[in-house]
Structure formats: structure tokens, C-alpha cells
Design a protein around this motif. Structure first.
Motif, PDB file in Angstrom:
ATOM      1  N   MET A 177       0.830  -1.202   0.000  1.00 11.73           N
ATOM      2  CA  MET A 177       0.000   0.000   0.000  1.00 11.73           C
ATOM      3  C   MET A 177       0.871   1.261   0.000  1.00 11.73           C
ATOM      4  SD  MET A 177      -3.199   0.989   0.554  1.00 11.73           S
ATOM      5  CE  MET A 177      -3.865   2.607   0.825  1.00 11.73           C
ATOM      6  N   PHE A 191       0.247   5.218   0.610  1.00 11.67           N
ATOM      7  CA  PHE A 191      -0.796   6.105   1.102  1.00 11.67           C
ATOM      8  C   PHE A 191      -0.688   7.500   0.493  1.00 11.67           C
ATOM      9  CE2 PHE A 191      -0.162   2.882   4.284  1.00 11.67           C
ATOM     10  CZ  PHE A 191      -1.441   2.584   4.721  1.00 11.67           C
ATOM     11  N   ALA A 244       2.400   8.225   4.988  1.00 14.45           N
ATOM     12  CA  ALA A 244       2.429   7.440   6.229  1.00 14.45           C
ATOM     13  C   ALA A 244       3.816   6.864   6.505  1.00 14.45           C
ATOM     14  CB  ALA A 244       1.372   6.324   6.202  1.00 14.45           C
ATOM     15  N   LEU A 245       4.844   7.671   6.266  1.00 17.08           N
ATOM     16  CA  LEU A 245       6.199   7.235   6.642  1.00 17.08           C
ATOM     17  C   LEU A 245       6.296   7.265   8.157  1.00 17.08           C
ATOM     18  CD1 LEU A 245       8.229   9.251   3.990  1.00 17.08           C
ATOM     19  CD2 LEU A 245       7.927   6.774   4.043  1.00 17.08           C
ATOM     20  N   PHE A 246       7.116   6.379   8.728  1.00 19.00           N
ATOM     21  CA  PHE A 246       7.275   6.359  10.182  1.00 19.00           C
ATOM     22  C   PHE A 246       8.142   7.557  10.578  1.00 19.00           C
ATOM     23  CE2 PHE A 246       7.125   1.721   9.001  1.00 19.00           C
ATOM     24  CZ  PHE A 246       5.770   1.618   9.230  1.00 19.00           C
ATOM     25  N   PRO A 247       7.584   8.529  11.307  1.00 16.04           N
ATOM     26  CA  PRO A 247       8.308   9.777  11.551  1.00 16.04           C
ATOM     27  C   PRO A 247       9.509   9.608  12.481  1.00 16.04           C
ATOM     28  CG  PRO A 247       6.236   9.766  12.752  1.00 16.04           C
ATOM     29  CD  PRO A 247       6.234   8.537  11.909  1.00 16.04           C
ATOM     30  N   HIS A 248       9.519   8.500  13.261  1.00 17.43           N
ATOM     31  CA  HIS A 248      10.610   8.321  14.221  1.00 17.43           C
ATOM     32  C   HIS A 248      11.743   7.486  13.639  1.00 17.43           C
ATOM     33  CE1 HIS A 248       7.950   4.919  14.441  1.00 17.43           C
ATOM     34  NE2 HIS A 248       8.789   4.248  15.181  1.00 17.43           N
ATOM     35  N   MET A 249      11.689   7.214  12.350  1.00 13.89           N
ATOM     36  CA  MET A 249      12.760   6.431  11.720  1.00 13.89           C
ATOM     37  C   MET A 249      13.317   7.214  10.538  1.00 13.89           C
ATOM     38  SD  MET A 249      11.040   2.687  11.346  1.00 13.89           S
ATOM     39  CE  MET A 249      10.042   1.968  12.647  1.00 13.89           C
ATOM     40  N   TYR A 264      12.051  -1.455   6.795  1.00  8.37           N
ATOM     41  CA  TYR A 264      11.078  -1.992   7.754  1.00  8.37           C
ATOM     42  C   TYR A 264      10.445  -3.304   7.294  1.00  8.37           C
ATOM     43  CZ  TYR A 264       7.622  -2.029  11.454  1.00  8.37           C
ATOM     44  OH  TYR A 264       6.865  -2.382  12.540  1.00  8.37           O
ATOM     45  N   GLY A 265      10.004  -3.326   6.035  1.00 11.78           N
ATOM     46  CA  GLY A 265       9.347  -4.529   5.516  1.00 11.78           C
ATOM     47  C   GLY A 265      10.273  -5.742   5.508  1.00 11.78           C
ATOM     48  N   ALA A 282      13.019  -6.225   7.078  1.00  9.15           N
ATOM     49  CA  ALA A 282      13.450  -6.584   8.438  1.00  9.15           C
ATOM     50  C   ALA A 282      12.352  -7.374   9.145  1.00  9.15           C
ATOM     51  CB  ALA A 282      13.787  -5.317   9.225  1.00  9.15           C
ATOM     52  N   ARG A 291       9.653   2.047   0.151  1.00  6.99           N
ATOM     53  CA  ARG A 291       9.323   1.243   1.319  1.00  6.99           C
ATOM     54  C   ARG A 291       8.331   0.143   0.956  1.00  6.99           C
ATOM     55  NH1 ARG A 291       6.066   3.690   6.420  1.00  6.99           N
ATOM     56  NH2 ARG A 291       4.460   3.773   4.821  1.00  6.99           N
ATOM     57  N   ALA A 292       7.322   0.492   0.153  1.00  6.63           N
ATOM     58  CA  ALA A 292       6.329  -0.508  -0.245  1.00  6.63           C
ATOM     59  C   ALA A 292       6.981  -1.596  -1.102  1.00  6.63           C
ATOM     60  CB  ALA A 292       5.186   0.162  -1.000  1.00  6.63           C
ATOM     61  N   ARG A 302      -3.110   4.942  10.971  1.00  3.84           N
ATOM     62  CA  ARG A 302      -2.620   4.670   9.623  1.00  3.84           C
ATOM     63  C   ARG A 302      -1.177   4.163   9.630  1.00  3.84           C
ATOM     64  NH1 ARG A 302      -3.787   8.011   4.301  1.00  3.84           N
ATOM     65  NH2 ARG A 302      -5.744   6.955   4.668  1.00  3.84           N
ATOM     66  N   LEU A 303      -0.373   4.671  10.594  1.00  3.52           N
ATOM     67  CA  LEU A 303       1.023   4.220  10.662  1.00  3.52           C
ATOM     68  C   LEU A 303       1.086   2.763  11.086  1.00  3.52           C
ATOM     69  CD1 LEU A 303       2.804   7.312  12.228  1.00  3.52           C
ATOM     70  CD2 LEU A 303       2.733   6.602   9.851  1.00  3.52           C
ATOM     71  N   ALA A 317       0.085   0.806   8.089  1.00  7.04           N
ATOM     72  CA  ALA A 317       1.172   0.768   7.118  1.00  7.04           C
ATOM     73  C   ALA A 317       2.192  -0.295   7.520  1.00  7.04           C
ATOM     74  CB  ALA A 317       1.841   2.141   7.007  1.00  7.04           C
ATOM     75  N   ASN A 323       0.850  -3.673   6.837  1.00  4.02           N
ATOM     76  CA  ASN A 323       0.851  -3.873   5.395  1.00  4.02           C
ATOM     77  C   ASN A 323       2.235  -4.266   4.874  1.00  4.02           C
ATOM     78  OD1 ASN A 323       1.220  -2.369   2.503  1.00  4.02           O
ATOM     79  ND2 ASN A 323      -0.785  -3.318   2.698  1.00  4.02           N
ATOM     80  N   LEU A 324       3.275  -3.791   5.579  1.00  6.68           N
ATOM     81  CA  LEU A 324       4.648  -4.116   5.167  1.00  6.68           C
ATOM     82  C   LEU A 324       5.062  -5.496   5.658  1.00  6.68           C
ATOM     83  CD1 LEU A 324       6.239  -0.624   5.793  1.00  6.68           C
ATOM     84  CD2 LEU A 324       5.913  -1.719   3.580  1.00  6.68           C
ATOM     85  N   GLY A 325       4.155  -6.186   6.320  1.00  4.72           N
ATOM     86  CA  GLY A 325       4.435  -7.568   6.703  1.00  4.72           C
ATOM     87  C   GLY A 325       4.859  -7.754   8.150  1.00  4.72           C
ATOM     88  N   ARG A 354       5.340  -6.802  16.595  1.00  2.00           N
ATOM     89  CA  ARG A 354       6.428  -5.968  16.078  1.00  2.00           C
ATOM     90  C   ARG A 354       5.932  -4.533  15.839  1.00  2.00           C
ATOM     91  NH1 ARG A 354      11.260  -5.300  13.336  1.00  2.00           N
ATOM     92  NH2 ARG A 354      11.056  -4.232  11.361  1.00  2.00           N
TER      93      ARG A 354
END
Lengths: 364, 264
Positions: free
Chosen positions: A87, A89, A93-98, A106-107, A109, A154-155, B162-163, B166, B169-171, B176
Motif C-alpha cells: 500500500m 498512502f 504514512a512514513l514512520f516519523p521516528h525512523m 522496515y518490511g 526486516a 518502502r512498499a 494509519r502508521l 502501514a 501492510n509491510l508484513g 512488532r
């Protein structure tokens, strides 16, 4: 481990009779097929159930009935994290703390990929999406276009079978839109199957290899962009889509400074446009109201003049739609009186003129 | 806009606020000023005092950390999921705040005393609740855990759902996602909830007094010295303990102050 029947076709994503009632919004009987490598754009006005469909596909909500088959695997009741439907968005919807790097990692890992392999994959995808220099930045410091590139990377890193894009261009400025459109096309040509959901016909016209129209919670028409735009299945679609004349091709700048659009249709087709766009791939759009028809070669300031044959005359909500075959099909909306005074009928020879300023160019 | 006239109502409100501030600050300031250096240094070197302060700090910290294993995930559920009787559950979480603390002690005594199922289980495991550190921790946790649950719940609620979607969705597995997205993004609220719970646990008196007079936590020690020897002897311990509490309170305010939104 459930056994699924492997469906032997080029279908990557099959949605069959999907239904969900959710408060005021509902979808029902949603069926469409996205073939492998296809760029499928689902086009619908807001409130037509696009979000409900999207959340049903990704597994945020459960459908009441129907099936979703991804790469031969029934994922209708599959857990969100095992769907492999990547997905992207609207707001990224990026992770703001990374960092961007950790976002992309992320995926892989999560799936337990080896650290060294993850690093290689991140570098590869970052260079493919043009953000190699941004890997150690925080998402908060990225521009809209950069963030959308990072979201795409990322997706992709999670290894999806198909990318699901939710209005991926609507939060971007026009410059970034061109960049991301070009990137989306590139990824699609690289073999990635895309399902892109939007309310913007320009996105659909510029990107889709197939368009599905969503209306009142269901998919009412699926066809190629050319056919959807020139032969809308209903008055609603005609009004919603709004344009009839859409041409894919290339933009070129002549030595005298004029911008020329050349279509890759079978017959050579050339449009002069008035725009600042640079050279490259583009889509030209002309509203049918902006096409003037005449029986004789007119003496006009319009830079684009075509001689062709009337192939179709169809009454429209207001006026009459006349399709002229002049290498590419040109649709004009004229009054009934004009049809009479020009003596138009199928097979008539006519001249169609379009002002360069009426040619809208969508880059990318 | 021109500078408006000073509104009399604002002046009255400010004056009322000033009285309130004075009401908070004056007794504390008066107490600090009444204690001389010699008495204070005597208190610092008094083993009974220092060991009770360490016990209070340690027991409340342990109670907080142990409770957090249940409270933080529970707070996430409260922030994210809708379920029947959710309002009731939220009300139950706040219950310890409204119950008189001596009543809490009596109630806990009924569950933790020897002979009760929990009490007997404790005995088998070598844990003494009544008159023991485990009992002190239970009393502290009971009265202070709402502060952690509420702060963490507000923190989780502020994380865009949404986070989390997401990440799934990334698995990533739900666990985790909780550990790498929800927790880190809500950590300021969780930390301030932990500090608040710790501080509230440290200051507990009534419930602990009933469960465990000994070993003596500082609030009980203050009460005993006041009862046995009078105000003069109670003051140095009190000043020392309040000073320690203030350090943590200021630390809490600093953490909370750095939060961009939400309240403590």
C-alpha cells in the motif's frame, strides 16, 4: 497450511463480487481483474466507496462477501501482514521516528531478511526511486515528492505482488506530480502490477493501461483509457470524466520555440501546444467543447487543423458529439443547428481545428 | 488592534490564582525554612530515614515497572479497540483515584492476607504481602496505576492508526508493530505516565499504612515521628523526602513540557 488452487492466467489481482456495508458507506458487487504488469486505475468521485474498497483489499476491514485473489492465492480472509499487497498512502504514512533508510528497511526486516541483504535492497530501491542521497534524513525534512518516493521504495522493499496506490499524487505540487507520474510509469514498465485509486481523470488518462469506473459503491465499467474516455458507458461517466480527447505521446520543442506533441497512434498525429513543459513523455488532453468543425478549410488562427471523416454522430446531454477520424479520433461537441448547417453525417469530410492554447499537456 | 483596557474580571481572576499559589507554596516554603542545616544533615545520616527513602523510591519504582507490563498493552487496547462496556472499563481504571486510600488498604488486606488464595500462593513462593515489600508495592500500584494507564492511552490514541496499518501492510506482526511503531511514537506519554505513577506511588500513605506498617516507607516514618516525638522531629525527614519528590516532579515536568501536544 491451506491449499489453494493455482489459477493459471495472467490475472494478478482478481476481485470478485466484493461487498461491505460500513455505516453510510457501502460497496457491493465489486468485480474487476488486474492483469500482471498492468497499470489499472480505479476512477471514482469521492463518496463512491473507494476508501471502503481499499480497506477491504488491504484487510483493515473484513468484507461481508466476495473474494480477493492475489497471484492465485485467496487473500479474502488473510491477515493484513500476510497479504503482500503493498500500500502507498496519499499522505505517505512514513514512520516519523525512523530515518528514510529504516523506513525502507522496515518490511524486509519484518520478514527476517539478513541484515546485509536488507542494506543492498535499500540501496538498490533508493537509487531506483531517486532518493539515494536522502537515506539518512528524517521523513519530516522531505518534500512531498521525496516523501512519496520514499513511500514507494518502502512498499517495494516488502516484496509485494501488486502495488496499491491511494491517490498518490493528490497531496503533491504540480512539479512533484510529474516526477512521481514518471516514476510510477517506470516501475510499472519494470513489471510491477499497479492498482491506482483516484478521483482525478488526468491521472487516469496519463497512467492507466486499463481504467475501472467506480460509481455508487460498485465498478460500473472497465476498459482501456481510450475507450472509457471516448465511449463512456453512461452519462455519469461522461460527465465525471469530462474529456473525450486524450492522446499519449511525446512532447518536443521545435527550433522556433513552439511545443509540439506527437502521438504514438498508428497514423501520424501532431498537436501544437502552448505550454512551458519540457520535452519527454506526455499526455495531451483536449476538451470536446474546444474543437471547432467546419465544412471548408477555415482561415483561422488555430494552430491545429485536421482534415478527416466523420465516423460517429451521437446526441449528448447538451448538443451533439461528433467524432472525426483524422489519424486519431477527435471528438467535438457542437449544436444540432451546426450539424444541420454543415450537413454533417457519417462519412462527411470536415475540418477540425483546435487552438494551441486549448491543448492541455500532462507531463510524465 | 489597540491595546485594550485591563479587564477588571481578569484582575480578580489573577488575584484568586495568586492566593491559590500562595496556599500551595507557603506551607512548603515555611517548612523548608524552619529546618536548620544541622537537623537536615542529621536526617541525611539517620539510617532509619535514608533506608526508608530508598525503600520508598525502590518499591514505587518496582511497582511501576511491574505494573507497566500490564498497563501499557492494556492502554493500547483502550486507545485502539471498541468493545462492549468500554466506558465501564475506563471507569474501573479510574476507580482507585476516587476510593479513600485507607479503604484501599482494607480491601487489599482482604485479598492479600495469609489464608486467602493470593496470600497463600505468595507464601508458597516466599512472598510476604502483609508487613512485606510486596504488600507495599501492591498498595502503591493499586492507587497509582490509573495515572500510567491514562497517560499511555492518550499517547497511543495520538499515534495515527494509519502508521500501524502501514506497518502491518509491510508484513510486520502485530507485536512488532506495537514495539517498533506504537510504543516509540507514544513513548513521551508512556514515560510521563511512568514518572507520574512512580511519584504517586512514592507519596502513598493510607493504603500502605494498613498493609505494611513495617518495613517503614517514608510517609509512614513521618507519621510515626510526628506521633511519637512531635512536629520538630517530623520536619527534617519531611523536608528531605519532599526534596526528593520535587526532583522527580521537576523531571516529569521537563519531559512533559517537551511534548508537542496532549497533557499530563
Amino acid at each position: 497450511m491451506p491449499k489453494y488452487e493455482k489459477i493459471t492466467s495472467a490475472a494478478m489481482l482478481e476481485v470478485d463480487g466484493l461487498a461491505k456495508r460500513l455505516g453510510a458507506f457501502s460497496i457491493s458487487g465489486v468485480s474487476f481483474t488486474v492483469d500482471e504488469g498492468e497499470y489499472f486505475v480505479l476512477l471514482g468521485a469521492s463518496g463512491t466507496g473507494k476508501t471502503v474498497l481499499l480497506e477491504t483489499l488491504t484487510g483493515v476491514i473484513r468484507s461481508d462477501s466476495g473474494r480477493v485473489i492475489l497471484a492465485g492465492r485467496d487473500i479474502t480472509r488473510e491477515r493484513m501482514q500476510r497479504r503482500r499487497l503493498g500500500m502507498v498512502f496519499q499522505d505517505q504514512a512514513l514512520f516519523p521516528h525512523m530515518s528514510v533508510r529504516r523506513n525502507i528497511a522496515y518490511g524486509p526486516a519484518s520478514s527476517g531478511m539478513k541484515h546485509s541483504d536488507i542494506e543492498k535492497l535499500v540501496e538498490l530501491l533508493a537509487s531506483e526511486t531517486g532518493i539515494g542521497h536522502l537515506l539518512d534524513r528524517s521523513p519530516a525534512t522531505l518534500s512531498g515528492g521525496e516523501a512519496q518516493r520514499a513511500a514507494l521504495a518502502r512498499a517495494l522493499a516488502a516484496g509485494p505482488e501488486c502495488l496499491l496506490l491511494d491517490e498518490p499524487l493528490s497531496s503533491l505540487d504540480s512539479g512533484a506530480r510529474v516526477e512521481i507520474r514518471t516514476l510510477l510509469k517506470k516501475l510499472n514498465r519494470g513489471g510491477m502490477t499497479m492498482l491506482h485509486i483516484t478521483h482525478d481523470y488526468e491521472e487516469a488518462a496519463a497512467l492507466a493501461t486499463k481504467i475501472g469506473i467506480m460509481e455508487n459503491g460498485t465498478v460500473v465499467q472497465v476498459d482501456t483509457p481510450q475507450r472509457i474516455l471516448t465511449h463512456p458507458g453512461s452519462e455519469f461517466i461522461a460527465r465525471f470524466v469530462g474529456i473525450r480527447n486524450v492522446y499519449r505521446g511525446w512532447l518536443r520543442r521545435e527550433s522556433d520555440g513552439t511545443t509540439v506533441f506527437e502521438s504514438d497512434a498508428e497514423a501520424p498525429f501532431r498537436l501544437e501546444a502552448l505550454c512551458e513543459a519540457g520535452e519527454g513523455e506526455a499526455t495531451a488532453v483536449v476538451r470536446s467543447e474546444a474543437v471547432t468543425l467546419s465544412a471548408y478549410r477555415p482561415d483561422t488562427s488555430a494552430r491545429n487543423l485536421f482534415e478527416g471523416t466523420v465516423s460517429e454522430i451521437v446526441p449528448a446531454r447538451r448538443g451533439v458529439e461528433v467524432t472525426v477520424d483524422a489519424g486519431a479520433a477527435i471528438v467535438a461537441i457542437v449544436t444540432e443547428r451546426s450539424v444541420e448547417s454543415l450537413g454533417l453525417e457519417r462519412g462527411s469530410r470536415v475540418f477540425a481545428s483546435i487552438k494551441a492554447s486549448a491543448v492541455k499537456i500532462i507531463e510524465g | 488592534m489597540s491595546i485594550s483596557r485591563i479587564e477588571p474580571m481578569h484582575l480578580v481572576f489573577a488575584a484568586l490564582g495568586g492566593v491559590l499559589l500562595l496556599f500551595i507554596v507557603a506551607p512548603l516554603a515555611g517548612m523548608f525554612l524552619s529546618v536548620g542545616k544541622a537537623e537536615l544533615s542529621e536526617a541525611v545520616t539517620d539510617r532509619e530515614v535514608t533506608s526508608s527513602i530508598w525503600l520508598t523510591l525502590g518499591a514505587s519504582m518496582a511497582a511501576t515497572l511491574i505494573a507497566s507490563f500490564g498497563a501499557v498493552p492494556f492502554a493500547w487496547i483502550l486507545a485502539r479497540k471498541e468493545f462492549p462496556f468500554k466506558k465501564l472499563v475506563n471507569g474501573i481504571v479510574d476507580l482507585p483515584i476516587v476510593i479513600p486510600h485507607s479503604a484501599v488498604g482494607i480491601a487489599l488486606l482482604g485479598v492479600l492476607a495469609p489464608g486467602t488464595p493470593v496470600g497463600s500462593l505468595g507464601e508458597k513462593l516466599g512472598v510476604t504481602f502483609i508487613g512485606g515489600v510486596a504488600g507495599i508495592m501492591a498498595a502503591m500500584a493499586f492507587v497509582s496505576v490509573p495515572f500510567l494507564v491514562n497517560a499511555a492511552r492518550d499517547g497511543f490514541a495520538a499515534v495515527p492508526v494509519r502508521l500501524e496499518q502501514a506497518a502491518l501492510n509491510l508484513g510486520a506482526s502485530p507485536l512488532r508493530v506495537f514495539l517498533t511503531v506504537s510504543m516509540p511514537m507514544a513513548w513521551r506519554s508512556i514515560i510521563s505516565g511512568l514518572v507520574l505513577m512512580w511519584a504517586r506511588g512514592m507519596s502513598e500513605f493510607g493504603a500502605v499504612l494498613i498493609i505494611a506498617y513495617h518495613p517503614m516507607i517514608t510517609p509512614v516514618l513521618i507519621y510515626e515521628r510526628f506521633g511519637a516525638f512531635g512536629l520538630k522531629y517530623a520536619r527534617p525527614v519531611t523536608v528531605l523526602f519532599v526534596a526528593v519528590c520535587l526532583v522527580f516532579f521537576i523531571a516529569l515536568r521537563m519531559i512533559a513540557g517537551r511534548r508537542s501536544h496532549a497533557e499530563v
